[in-house]
Every structure is written in structure tokens, then in C-alpha cells.
Design a protein around this motif. Structure first.
Motif, PDB file in Angstrom:
ATOM      1  N   GLN A 179       0.824  -1.214   0.000  1.00 59.53           N
ATOM      2  CA  GLN A 179       0.000   0.000   0.000  1.00 59.53           C
ATOM      3  C   GLN A 179       0.857   1.263   0.000  1.00 59.53           C
ATOM      4  O   GLN A 179       0.511   2.262  -0.641  1.00 59.53           O
ATOM      5  CB  GLN A 179      -0.934  -0.012   1.212  1.00 59.53           C
ATOM      6  CG  GLN A 179      -2.072  -1.024   1.085  1.00 59.53           C
ATOM      7  CD  GLN A 179      -2.989  -1.012   2.294  1.00 59.53           C
ATOM      8  OE1 GLN A 179      -2.811  -1.773   3.218  1.00 59.53           O
ATOM      9  NE2 GLN A 179      -3.971  -0.128   2.276  1.00 59.53           N
ATOM     10  N   ASP A 180       1.968   1.213   0.684  1.00 62.47           N
ATOM     11  CA  ASP A 180       2.882   2.364   0.662  1.00 62.47           C
ATOM     12  C   ASP A 180       3.379   2.616  -0.758  1.00 62.47           C
ATOM     13  O   ASP A 180       3.483   3.778  -1.198  1.00 62.47           O
ATOM     14  CB  ASP A 180       4.072   2.118   1.595  1.00 62.47           C
ATOM     15  CG  ASP A 180       3.688   2.230   3.064  1.00 62.47           C
ATOM     16  OD1 ASP A 180       2.622   2.795   3.358  1.00 62.47           O
ATOM     17  OD2 ASP A 180       4.462   1.736   3.917  1.00 62.47           O
ATOM     18  N   GLN A 181       3.710   1.537  -1.477  1.00 57.38           N
ATOM     19  CA  GLN A 181       4.183   1.694  -2.854  1.00 57.38           C
ATOM     20  C   GLN A 181       3.082   2.255  -3.756  1.00 57.38           C
ATOM     21  O   GLN A 181       3.350   3.095  -4.618  1.00 57.38           O
ATOM     22  CB  GLN A 181       4.665   0.348  -3.391  1.00 57.38           C
ATOM     23  CG  GLN A 181       6.040  -0.066  -2.884  1.00 57.38           C
ATOM     24  CD  GLN A 181       6.536  -1.327  -3.572  1.00 57.38           C
ATOM     25  OE1 GLN A 181       6.399  -2.418  -3.056  1.00 57.38           O
ATOM     26  NE2 GLN A 181       7.105  -1.158  -4.751  1.00 57.38           N
ATOM     27  N   ILE A 182       1.856   1.779  -3.563  1.00 61.54           N
ATOM     28  CA  ILE A 182       0.736   2.283  -4.372  1.00 61.54           C
ATOM     29  C   ILE A 182       0.545   3.774  -4.149  1.00 61.54           C
ATOM     30  O   ILE A 182       0.331   4.553  -5.087  1.00 61.54           O
ATOM     31  CB  ILE A 182      -0.554   1.506  -4.021  1.00 61.54           C
ATOM     32  CG1 ILE A 182      -0.456   0.051  -4.521  1.00 61.54           C
ATOM     33  CG2 ILE A 182      -1.781   2.194  -4.632  1.00 61.54           C
ATOM     34  CD1 ILE A 182      -1.606  -0.826  -4.083  1.00 61.54           C
ATOM     35  N   GLN A 183       0.648   4.206  -2.899  1.00 63.58           N
ATOM     36  CA  GLN A 183       0.392   5.601  -2.554  1.00 63.58           C
ATOM     37  C   GLN A 183       1.570   6.529  -2.882  1.00 63.58           C
ATOM     38  O   GLN A 183       1.474   7.742  -2.722  1.00 63.58           O
ATOM     39  CB  GLN A 183       0.011   5.697  -1.069  1.00 63.58           C
ATOM     40  CG  GLN A 183      -1.367   5.118  -0.821  1.00 63.58           C
ATOM     41  CD  GLN A 183      -1.730   4.953   0.642  1.00 63.58           C
ATOM     42  OE1 GLN A 183      -2.608   4.182   0.984  1.00 63.58           O
ATOM     43  NE2 GLN A 183      -1.055   5.667   1.529  1.00 63.58           N
ATOM     44  N   GLN A 221      -5.173   8.835  -3.816  1.00 56.82           N
ATOM     45  CA  GLN A 221      -5.412   9.514  -2.543  1.00 56.82           C
ATOM     46  C   GLN A 221      -5.165   8.563  -1.371  1.00 56.82           C
ATOM     47  O   GLN A 221      -4.512   8.907  -0.404  1.00 56.82           O
ATOM     48  CB  GLN A 221      -6.860  10.017  -2.483  1.00 56.82           C
ATOM     49  CG  GLN A 221      -7.224  10.699  -1.163  1.00 56.82           C
ATOM     50  CD  GLN A 221      -8.706  10.901  -1.025  1.00 56.82           C
ATOM     51  OE1 GLN A 221      -9.337  10.316  -0.151  1.00 56.82           O
ATOM     52  NE2 GLN A 221      -9.286  11.730  -1.906  1.00 56.82           N
ATOM     53  N   SER A 222      -5.680   7.311  -1.480  1.00 59.09           N
ATOM     54  CA  SER A 222      -5.515   6.326  -0.407  1.00 59.09           C
ATOM     55  C   SER A 222      -5.848   4.937  -0.934  1.00 59.09           C
ATOM     56  O   SER A 222      -6.359   4.792  -2.051  1.00 59.09           O
ATOM     57  CB  SER A 222      -6.415   6.664   0.788  1.00 59.09           C
ATOM     58  OG  SER A 222      -7.782   6.594   0.407  1.00 59.09           O
ATOM     59  N   SER A 223      -5.570   3.932  -0.106  1.00 62.26           N
ATOM     60  CA  SER A 223      -5.933   2.558  -0.461  1.00 62.26           C
ATOM     61  C   SER A 223      -6.388   1.839   0.801  1.00 62.26           C
ATOM     62  O   SER A 223      -5.940   2.149   1.907  1.00 62.26           O
ATOM     63  CB  SER A 223      -4.745   1.818  -1.096  1.00 62.26           C
ATOM     64  OG  SER A 223      -3.699   1.669  -0.158  1.00 62.26           O
TER      65      SER A 223
END
Length: 224
Positions: free
Chosen positions: A203-207, A214-216
Motif C-alpha cells: 500500500q505504501d508503494q501504491i500511494q 489519494q488512499s488505499s
């Protein structure tokens, strides 16, 4: 009288004493004697209290699919085996030959060497199987929501950036756009990960795609 029902510490202690100096209930290889005693045990012996019995139990358990093919009499139960069921040594023809018989060894050094080599091979095979099982990693199916900034966010680019993330043990699945409100749609994706993949890191990589994401959120997660 052989092994008693394994419902008391005394019975387990008798098994532990028997297996302190030998690898099998009888002889140098796994047999129906081991299967009978294995099946009589309600559960695996505690390794801290009965280390030799626990080692033996795990070893015989590794033969699970081969129990019926092991040599010996399958009609006997655990009470037919144990230290006290061993037949006495035959009387010697001469007084000088009247000695205790070593039930677990041989006076022939060559036979001893072969038996020890077989024992070490069995132990090595068991260790290899145990090591293989230890590295088996579980998998989970995850449903992940990725939310954009607004209705003007390029969702195709957002999804492409998410799918560009590659990790060992990560497989991206199907995706769809789900309306949130006011013309905004979130990206909902399924993925399969192994247990050694960190969802927090993913999730950190996606964001890191701050232009689009904006968020996941993890919506659902199920073990395979």
C-alpha cells in the motif's frame, strides 16, 4: 506384556525409555510395529518432555501414505510391542558362549557399519523433508480499494501504475471501477499474495503515485 494404553505419563515414559537408544520400535527400519504404536498414540508426544518419542513420531508420520506398505504384521496392536516383549536369547551350547545378546546391534562390525549408515540416511531424509515443509508459504486472496483524488483523475493511468508494482509472491487479478459519488469512481482490484508479502509495504508503494492515488484500503482477505 507390551506398551500399555498411552493415557498416562507412565506409558509415555516407557515409550521414551525404549526410544532413547533405538530409532524404531523394532529393527533398523520403519515397520508395522512402528505403525501400531504410532496409531495408539492420541497425539504427538511433547518434544520438551519426550524428545526421543517426538522425533520418532514425526519420522513415522512422514511415512503416512506408506503405512500399509511397511513390512511386518499389520494385525498386531501396540500391546504386542515393547522392551518386555523381546524374546530371550537362546541358551548357548557352551558355558563360555552364555552371554547377553545385543538386540540392537551386531558383533559383526560390517553389519554394524551398514546399520549405522542406514540410520544416518533415514535421519538425513527426515531432516530434508522437515526443511522442505518449513519453507512452504501460504497464500491469500485480497480485495483492495484504490481511491483517486477526484473525478478528473486518469483511472487508466492509476491502474497501470498499480499493476507496474512487481514483487515475488504477488499476482494481480481482475479489477473494476466502483462508483463512490459525485462522479468519482474508485479502483477495486483482486490480488493473490504469499504470506511473506507485506500488505502495508504494498500500500505504501501504491500511494507513492501521489498524482493519482489519494488512499488505499484492504476490503477483504481470505486464505487459500
Amino acid at each position: 506384556m507390551g506398551f500399555a494404553a498411552f493415557t498416562s505419563p507412565a506409558a509415555l515414559q516407557a515409550l521414551e525409555a525404549h526410544l532413547t537408544h533405538v530409532s524404531y520400535i523394532e529393527g533398523y527400519t520403519a515397520s508395522q510395529a512402528d505403525v501400531a504404536v504410532f496409531k495408539a498414540l492420541p497425539s504427538a508426544p511433547d518434544a520438551a518432555t519426550y524428545p526421543h518419542s517426538a522425533r520418532w513420531y514425526s519420522h513415522i508420520q512422514s511415512y503416512d501414505a506408506q503405512h500399509e506398505t511397511l513390512p511386518g504384521d499389520a494385525s498386531k496392536d501396540a500391546s504386542a510391542y515393547g522392551p518386555s516383549t523381546s524374546a530371550p536369547a537362546p541358551a548357548a551350547a557352551a558355558e563360555e558362549d552364555d552371554e547377553d545378546i545385543d538386540l540392537f546391534g551386531s558383533d559383526d562390525e560390517e553389519v554394524d557399519a551398514e546399520a549405522e549408515a542406514l540410520k544416518q540416511k533415514r535421519l538425513a531424509d527426515y531432516a530434508a523433508k522437515k526443511a522442505t515443509k518449513a519453507v512452504v508459504v501460504g497464500k491469500s486472496v485480497v480485495t483492495l480499494d484504490v481511491k483517486p483524488w477526484d473525478d478528473e483523475t486518469d483511472m487508466a493511468a492509476l491502474e497501470a501504475n498499480v499493476r507496474s508494482i512487481e514483487k515475488e509472491g504477488l499476482v494481480w487479478g481482475l479489477s473494476k471501477l466502483v462508483p463512490v459519488g459525485y462522479g468519482v469512481k474508485k479502483l477495486q482490484m483482486t490480488l493473490v499474495i504469499t504470506d511473506d508479502v507485506s500488505l502495508d509495504d504494498l500500500q505504501d508503494q501504491i500511494q507513492e503515485d501521489e498524482d493519482h492515488v489519494q488512499s488505499s484500503d484492504v476490503v477483504a482477505m481470505q486464505k487459500l
